[in-house]
Design a protein around this motif. Sequence first.
Motif, mmCIF file in Angstrom:
data_model
loop_
_atom_site.group_PDB
_atom_site.id
_atom_site.type_symbol
_atom_site.label_atom_id
_atom_site.label_comp_id
_atom_site.label_asym_id
_atom_site.label_seq_id
_atom_site.Cartn_x
_atom_site.Cartn_y
_atom_site.Cartn_z
ATOM 1 N N ASP A 45 4.813 -12.005 -14.083
ATOM 2 C CA ASP A 45 5.025 -11.597 -15.462
ATOM 3 C C ASP A 45 5.510 -10.153 -15.478
ATOM 4 O O ASP A 45 4.809 -9.268 -15.010
ATOM 5 C CB ASP A 45 3.715 -11.717 -16.245
ATOM 6 C CG ASP A 45 3.891 -11.383 -17.706
ATOM 7 O OD1 ASP A 45 2.892 -11.424 -18.436
ATOM 8 O OD2 ASP A 45 5.035 -11.084 -18.118
ATOM 9 N N PRO A 46 6.722 -9.899 -16.003
ATOM 10 C CA PRO A 46 7.283 -8.555 -15.910
ATOM 11 C C PRO A 46 6.649 -7.534 -16.835
ATOM 12 O O PRO A 46 6.815 -6.334 -16.635
ATOM 13 C CB PRO A 46 8.753 -8.771 -16.283
ATOM 14 C CG PRO A 46 8.741 -9.960 -17.173
ATOM 15 C CD PRO A 46 7.633 -10.839 -16.673
ATOM 16 N N GLY A 47 5.904 -8.001 -17.853
ATOM 17 C CA GLY A 47 5.349 -7.058 -18.820
ATOM 18 C C GLY A 47 6.461 -6.463 -19.674
ATOM 19 O O GLY A 47 7.457 -7.127 -19.913
ATOM 20 N N PRO A 48 6.325 -5.239 -20.204
ATOM 21 C CA PRO A 48 5.202 -4.347 -19.912
ATOM 22 C C PRO A 48 3.917 -4.761 -20.616
ATOM 23 O O PRO A 48 3.958 -5.480 -21.590
ATOM 24 C CB PRO A 48 5.701 -3.001 -20.412
ATOM 25 C CG PRO A 48 6.668 -3.338 -21.500
ATOM 26 C CD PRO A 48 7.317 -4.632 -21.109
ATOM 27 N N LEU A 49 2.809 -4.275 -20.060
ATOM 28 C CA LEU A 49 1.504 -4.603 -20.562
ATOM 29 C C LEU A 49 0.810 -3.307 -20.975
ATOM 30 O O LEU A 49 0.756 -2.369 -20.181
ATOM 31 C CB LEU A 49 0.704 -5.298 -19.443
ATOM 32 C CG LEU A 49 -0.688 -5.807 -19.727
ATOM 33 C CD1 LEU A 49 -0.641 -6.883 -20.803
ATOM 34 C CD2 LEU A 49 -1.294 -6.366 -18.440
ATOM 35 N N SER A 87 16.075 -2.452 -8.082
ATOM 36 C CA SER A 87 16.808 -2.304 -9.332
ATOM 37 C C SER A 87 15.868 -2.605 -10.484
ATOM 38 O O SER A 87 14.852 -3.274 -10.308
ATOM 39 C CB SER A 87 17.988 -3.283 -9.373
ATOM 40 O OG SER A 87 18.817 -3.100 -8.250
ATOM 41 N N LEU A 88 16.213 -2.114 -11.652
ATOM 42 C CA LEU A 88 15.346 -2.261 -12.818
ATOM 43 C C LEU A 88 15.055 -3.733 -13.051
ATOM 44 O O LEU A 88 15.966 -4.540 -13.211
ATOM 45 C CB LEU A 88 16.028 -1.637 -14.035
ATOM 46 C CG LEU A 88 15.107 -1.316 -15.215
ATOM 47 C CD1 LEU A 88 14.072 -0.283 -14.802
ATOM 48 C CD2 LEU A 88 15.933 -0.792 -16.382
ATOM 49 N N GLY A 89 13.765 -4.074 -13.052
ATOM 50 C CA GLY A 89 13.357 -5.439 -13.348
ATOM 51 C C GLY A 89 13.621 -6.441 -12.245
ATOM 52 O O GLY A 89 13.368 -7.627 -12.427
ATOM 53 N N GLN A 90 14.115 -5.970 -11.092
ATOM 54 C CA GLN A 90 14.479 -6.906 -10.021
ATOM 55 C C GLN A 90 13.498 -6.900 -8.862
ATOM 56 O O GLN A 90 13.626 -7.687 -7.956
ATOM 57 C CB GLN A 90 15.874 -6.569 -9.476
ATOM 58 C CG GLN A 90 16.977 -6.707 -10.490
ATOM 59 C CD GLN A 90 17.108 -8.119 -11.005
ATOM 60 O OE1 GLN A 90 17.120 -9.076 -10.226
ATOM 61 N NE2 GLN A 90 17.174 -8.276 -12.307
ATOM 62 N N ASN A 92 8.823 -10.012 7.618
ATOM 63 C CA ASN A 92 8.923 -9.165 6.443
ATOM 64 C C ASN A 92 8.074 -9.726 5.309
ATOM 65 O O ASN A 92 7.532 -10.824 5.392
ATOM 66 C CB ASN A 92 10.384 -9.073 6.015
ATOM 67 C CG ASN A 92 10.624 -7.879 5.135
ATOM 68 O OD1 ASN A 92 9.841 -6.945 5.121
ATOM 69 N ND2 ASN A 92 11.703 -7.926 4.380
ATOM 70 N N PHE A 93 7.940 -8.931 4.275
ATOM 71 C CA PHE A 93 7.209 -9.331 3.093
ATOM 72 C C PHE A 93 8.186 -9.706 1.986
ATOM 73 O O PHE A 93 9.312 -9.230 1.947
ATOM 74 C CB PHE A 93 6.320 -8.191 2.575
ATOM 75 C CG PHE A 93 5.289 -7.696 3.560
ATOM 76 C CD1 PHE A 93 4.809 -6.403 3.473
ATOM 77 C CD2 PHE A 93 4.797 -8.518 4.552
ATOM 78 C CE1 PHE A 93 3.860 -5.930 4.359
ATOM 79 C CE2 PHE A 93 3.851 -8.054 5.456
ATOM 80 C CZ PHE A 93 3.378 -6.756 5.359
ATOM 81 N N VAL A 94 7.712 -10.546 1.069
ATOM 82 C CA VAL A 94 8.478 -10.888 -0.115
ATOM 83 C C VAL A 94 7.732 -10.324 -1.313
ATOM 84 O O VAL A 94 6.535 -10.592 -1.490
ATOM 85 C CB VAL A 94 8.640 -12.414 -0.253
ATOM 86 C CG1 VAL A 94 9.412 -12.746 -1.515
ATOM 87 C CG2 VAL A 94 9.338 -12.989 0.971
ATOM 88 N N PHE A 95 8.423 -9.553 -2.121
ATOM 89 C CA PHE A 95 7.790 -8.858 -3.240
ATOM 90 C C PHE A 95 8.135 -9.513 -4.568
ATOM 91 O O PHE A 95 9.256 -9.991 -4.767
ATOM 92 C CB PHE A 95 8.251 -7.400 -3.292
ATOM 93 C CG PHE A 95 7.669 -6.524 -2.226
ATOM 94 C CD1 PHE A 95 8.227 -6.485 -0.963
ATOM 95 C CD2 PHE A 95 6.556 -5.741 -2.483
ATOM 96 C CE1 PHE A 95 7.691 -5.679 0.030
ATOM 97 C CE2 PHE A 95 6.017 -4.933 -1.505
ATOM 98 C CZ PHE A 95 6.589 -4.899 -0.246
ATOM 99 N N GLY A 96 7.182 -9.489 -5.491
ATOM 100 C CA GLY A 96 7.465 -9.858 -6.856
ATOM 101 C C GLY A 96 8.169 -8.711 -7.565
ATOM 102 O O GLY A 96 8.235 -7.596 -7.049
ATOM 103 N N PRO A 97 8.683 -8.963 -8.766
ATOM 104 C CA PRO A 97 9.433 -7.932 -9.487
ATOM 105 C C PRO A 97 8.560 -6.841 -10.079
ATOM 106 O O PRO A 97 9.072 -5.782 -10.453
ATOM 107 C CB PRO A 97 10.145 -8.715 -10.593
ATOM 108 C CG PRO A 97 9.309 -9.926 -10.796
ATOM 109 C CD PRO A 97 8.726 -10.263 -9.457
#
Lengths: 115, 112
Positions: B7-11, A38-41, B99-104
């Motif tokens: 950090d979600p950014g955007p950059l 989802s967006l940003g998730q 499984n893997f854990v992902f950042g946003p």
Amino acid sequence: GAGVSQSPSNKVTEKGKDVELRCDPISGHTALYWYRQSLGQGLEFLIYFQGNSAPDKSGLPSDRFSAERTGGSVSTLTIQRTQQEDSAVYLCASSLGQGSTDTQYFGPGTRLTVL
Amino acid sequence: QKEVEQDPGPLSVPEGAIVSLNCTYSNSAFQYFMWYRQYSRKGPELLMYTYSSGNKEDGRFTAQVDKSSKYISLFIRDSQPSDSATYLCAFGPDNYGQNFVFGPGTRLSVLP
């Protein structure tokens, strides 16, 4: 060789309808994963298959979500009685299934929109 | 505390700039550290991975892991417009060992 394929690429449905999303993994890959983005998730893990069995269903958000895999290949993710919060990109990945650090190869995703 | 933070950014950076993308994690059991790149309307693809603390270089990309601080970074040198994408850090295996854990993800735009 062919990568992971998913269908449909886009799906628009009405709230309350059921949807089926399909994933064709890379040939020979025994492990298959479903994620929701989802967006940003980020990527939210849903379910993992090793062969046809699902040792880890911990990520399924509710009992409206189910998945199956037949013949150790194609997998279907079913969402019953869809809700607007189910709108997201559903990604499938596959790996060799030989170890917990095997590279996961992702499909292009199915973009689900629930109106 | 979230298991993975990014950090979600955007950059947005000009072409040729050095880019630094960062993630922190809380699970000290993670042994495998990855960066995935995701172009718009595509699935993520593995860019780099490493098992150990320190630096790993691949062309213009350097992955850095500091296990003591639970911090990983991806550096991109001489950034190009083709590097414009979302970058996701990922860690494994998770507590189920599978499984893997992902950042946003951090959305990067390299402007020509």
